[in-house]
Design a protein around this motif. Structure first.
Motif, PDB file in Angstrom:
ATOM      1  N   MET A 217       0.817  -1.209   0.000  1.00 38.48           N
ATOM      2  CA  MET A 217       0.000   0.000   0.000  1.00 38.48           C
ATOM      3  C   MET A 217       0.853   1.264   0.000  1.00 38.48           C
ATOM      4  O   MET A 217       0.515   2.254  -0.665  1.00 38.48           O
ATOM      5  CB  MET A 217      -0.957  -0.026   1.198  1.00 38.48           C
ATOM      6  N   LYS A 218       1.964   1.246   0.722  1.00 38.08           N
ATOM      7  CA  LYS A 218       2.857   2.408   0.728  1.00 38.08           C
ATOM      8  C   LYS A 218       3.467   2.626  -0.652  1.00 38.08           C
ATOM      9  O   LYS A 218       3.573   3.770  -1.117  1.00 38.08           O
ATOM     10  CB  LYS A 218       3.941   2.224   1.788  1.00 38.08           C
ATOM     11  N   ALA A 219       3.866   1.540  -1.314  1.00 38.69           N
ATOM     12  CA  ALA A 219       4.435   1.668  -2.655  1.00 38.69           C
ATOM     13  C   ALA A 219       3.401   2.201  -3.640  1.00 38.69           C
ATOM     14  O   ALA A 219       3.688   3.079  -4.454  1.00 38.69           O
ATOM     15  CB  ALA A 219       4.981   0.326  -3.131  1.00 38.69           C
ATOM     16  N   GLY A 220       2.174   1.656  -3.570  1.00 40.71           N
ATOM     17  CA  GLY A 220       1.125   2.119  -4.472  1.00 40.71           C
ATOM     18  C   GLY A 220       0.801   3.582  -4.281  1.00 40.71           C
ATOM     19  O   GLY A 220       0.569   4.323  -5.253  1.00 40.71           O
ATOM     20  N   ALA A 221       0.775   4.022  -3.019  1.00 41.42           N
ATOM     21  CA  ALA A 221       0.499   5.424  -2.736  1.00 41.42           C
ATOM     22  C   ALA A 221       1.614   6.314  -3.283  1.00 41.42           C
ATOM     23  O   ALA A 221       1.356   7.283  -4.004  1.00 41.42           O
ATOM     24  CB  ALA A 221       0.355   5.626  -1.223  1.00 41.42           C
ATOM     25  N   TYR A 222       2.860   5.976  -2.962  1.00 42.11           N
ATOM     26  CA  TYR A 222       3.993   6.803  -3.381  1.00 42.11           C
ATOM     27  C   TYR A 222       4.131   6.851  -4.896  1.00 42.11           C
ATOM     28  O   TYR A 222       4.287   7.927  -5.491  1.00 42.11           O
ATOM     29  CB  TYR A 222       5.274   6.262  -2.748  1.00 42.11           C
ATOM     30  N   GLN A 223       4.066   5.696  -5.554  1.00 45.90           N
ATOM     31  CA  GLN A 223       4.328   5.634  -6.989  1.00 45.90           C
ATOM     32  C   GLN A 223       3.210   6.245  -7.832  1.00 45.90           C
ATOM     33  O   GLN A 223       3.379   6.421  -9.040  1.00 45.90           O
ATOM     34  CB  GLN A 223       4.571   4.190  -7.402  1.00 45.90           C
ATOM     35  N   ASN A 224       2.098   6.576  -7.192  1.00 46.90           N
ATOM     36  CA  ASN A 224       0.999   7.219  -7.916  1.00 46.90           C
ATOM     37  C   ASN A 224       0.532   8.506  -7.256  1.00 46.90           C
ATOM     38  O   ASN A 224      -0.476   9.070  -7.662  1.00 46.90           O
ATOM     39  CB  ASN A 224      -0.170   6.234  -8.045  1.00 46.90           C
ATOM     40  N   SER A 225       1.273   8.953  -6.252  1.00 44.29           N
ATOM     41  CA  SER A 225       0.973  10.214  -5.558  1.00 44.29           C
ATOM     42  C   SER A 225      -0.491  10.296  -5.167  1.00 44.29           C
ATOM     43  O   SER A 225      -1.211  11.234  -5.519  1.00 44.29           O
ATOM     44  CB  SER A 225       1.353  11.413  -6.440  1.00 44.29           C
ATOM     45  N   ALA A 226      -0.940   9.275  -4.427  1.00 44.47           N
ATOM     46  CA  ALA A 226      -2.343   9.186  -4.027  1.00 44.47           C
ATOM     47  C   ALA A 226      -2.442   8.724  -2.577  1.00 44.47           C
ATOM     48  O   ALA A 226      -1.575   7.999  -2.074  1.00 44.47           O
ATOM     49  CB  ALA A 226      -3.089   8.204  -4.934  1.00 44.47           C
ATOM     50  N   TRP A 227      -3.491   9.142  -1.911  1.00 40.79           N
ATOM     51  CA  TRP A 227      -3.815   8.599  -0.608  1.00 40.79           C
ATOM     52  C   TRP A 227      -4.320   7.161  -0.774  1.00 40.79           C
ATOM     53  O   TRP A 227      -5.068   6.878  -1.719  1.00 40.79           O
ATOM     54  CB  TRP A 227      -4.904   9.421   0.067  1.00 40.79           C
ATOM     55  N   VAL A 228      -3.933   6.280   0.117  1.00 34.48           N
ATOM     56  CA  VAL A 228      -4.435   4.904   0.133  1.00 34.48           C
ATOM     57  C   VAL A 228      -4.966   4.603   1.528  1.00 34.48           C
ATOM     58  O   VAL A 228      -4.260   4.816   2.530  1.00 34.48           O
ATOM     59  CB  VAL A 228      -3.344   3.891  -0.255  1.00 34.48           C
ATOM     60  N   VAL A 229      -6.200   4.157   1.581  1.00 38.79           N
ATOM     61  CA  VAL A 229      -6.834   3.798   2.855  1.00 38.79           C
ATOM     62  C   VAL A 229      -7.142   2.304   2.803  1.00 38.79           C
ATOM     63  O   VAL A 229      -8.010   1.858   2.046  1.00 38.79           O
ATOM     64  CB  VAL A 229      -8.122   4.616   3.085  1.00 38.79           C
ATOM     65  N   GLY A 230      -6.399   1.517   3.593  1.00 39.36           N
ATOM     66  CA  GLY A 230      -6.573   0.069   3.629  1.00 39.36           C
ATOM     67  C   GLY A 230      -7.190  -0.347   4.949  1.00 39.36           C
ATOM     68  O   GLY A 230      -6.641  -0.068   6.022  1.00 39.36           O
ATOM     69  N   VAL A 231      -8.345  -1.014   4.878  1.00 42.74           N
ATOM     70  CA  VAL A 231      -9.120  -1.318   6.087  1.00 42.74           C
ATOM     71  C   VAL A 231      -9.357  -2.819   6.193  1.00 42.74           C
ATOM     72  O   VAL A 231      -9.875  -3.458   5.264  1.00 42.74           O
ATOM     73  CB  VAL A 231     -10.464  -0.566   6.071  1.00 42.74           C
TER      74      VAL A 231
END
Length: 309
Positions: A217-231
């Motif tokens: 999730m951290k990689a996906g957020a960083y590499q696409n400059s997006a917030w990621v909320v994993g629940v």
């Protein structure tokens, strides 16, 4: 500043005997906690209306279908939608969907503040297997009970932001985030029901599994400059432990909120959608920097092919 206060509504275990009404009551309690804390959006886990039923081998299709929802909202979930409308909060949650045509999907939806469904996603990357496997410590039969999703990775304009969804195993695949990133996604929400142990490698315990869950999730957020909320759905479901570790990750890949328990728990963070802009206009300015002439293999093959094969 385009600030959205987001609540990640982690849920503790849901036992096989628990009714949907009891589960929805828990969801409403978490929603109310979010509303009292100023949340604009509350995100719930994957398959959050029932136990994680793909761990059970079932031959009778009628037995399988009782875990699925034929419409949304329905009688069981309408109180949740009503409370969300009353409190002016958008919600996202996952459930097993049985379509009028008889198709079965692992689905999540997104609403606006009025309770209207504005987005639907069906899980693409189904893990596990389709037939009983005696060599596993427990079964993971998603490939038996669900079809791969047919809606793709879309984004929707909601609450003045571009939002996308994925589910559980999708978070481990970089293509998931990039397809939404190429549509300008600023917020990606996802729910998961991840076992605390690996059914095929018992040495991989909770610490390693939490690390890999968070890493993806951290990689996906960083590499696409997006917030990621994993629940997560977490805790001991009918003797089968599920991983917790719900997180909110900022567009630079930093965890800004993390669940501390394996029970019903709300994590909250005020997420500024404008924080996505710098990364999208610099290192991850796709239009300037992507070299698609070299990426053909990503969409032309599935399994590994060594040069010369």
């Amino acid at each position: 500043m385009r600030e959205i206060v987001i609540g990640g509504a982690q849920m503790g275990p849901i036992q096989k005997a628990d009714s949907r009404a009891a589960v929805v009551a828990r969801m409403i309690a978490l929603l109310d906690r979010g509303a009292d804390g100023g949340c604009d959006l509350v995100v719930f886990p994957e398959l959050c209306l029932t136990t994680f039923f793909p761990r059970w081998m079932m031959e009778d299709q009628a037995e399988v279908d009782r875990w699925f929802e034929r419409e949304m909202p329905n009688g069981a979930t309408e109180p949740l939608f009503a409370r969300a409308r009353e409190r002016g909060i958008a919600i996202s949650f996952g459930y097993a969907e049985l379509t009028p045509e008889g198709r079965h999907f692992n689905t999540s939806i997104l609403t606006d503040r009025t309770g209207a469904i504005v987005g639907k996603y069906r899980k693409v990357h189904l893990p596990g297997h389709a037939e009983y496997d005696p060599d596993r410590a427990f079964q993971h039969l998603e490939k038996r009970y669900f079809e791969p999703g047919d809606l793709g990775f879309r984004v929707w304009r909601n609450m003045d932001a571009w939002m996308g969804m994925c589910i559980c195993n999708d978070r481990r695949w970089p293509e998931t985030y990039r397809v939404m990133g190429l549509q300008g996604a600023e917020l990606i929400t996802l729910g998961y029901n991840t076992p605390s142990v690996n059914s095929q490698m018992s040495d991989e315990g909770p610490e390693q599994r939490l690390y890999h869950s968070e890493l993806s999730m951290k990689a996906g957020a960083y590499q696409n400059s997006a917030w990621v909320v994993g629940v997560a759905k977490a805790g001991d479901e009918d003797g089968h432990p599920l991983l917790g570790g719900s997180v909110i990750v900022d567009p630079n890949g930093f965890v800004v909120a993390r669940a501390e328990t394996e029970a019903d728990e709300l994590i909250v963070h005020a997420c500024d959608m404008d924080a996505c802009t710098f990364g999208k206009e610099t290192i991850f300015d796709f239009k300037r920097h992507r070299r698609i002439e070299h990426y053909g293999r990503i969409c032309s093959q599935t399994g590994v092919e060594h040069p010369g094969d």
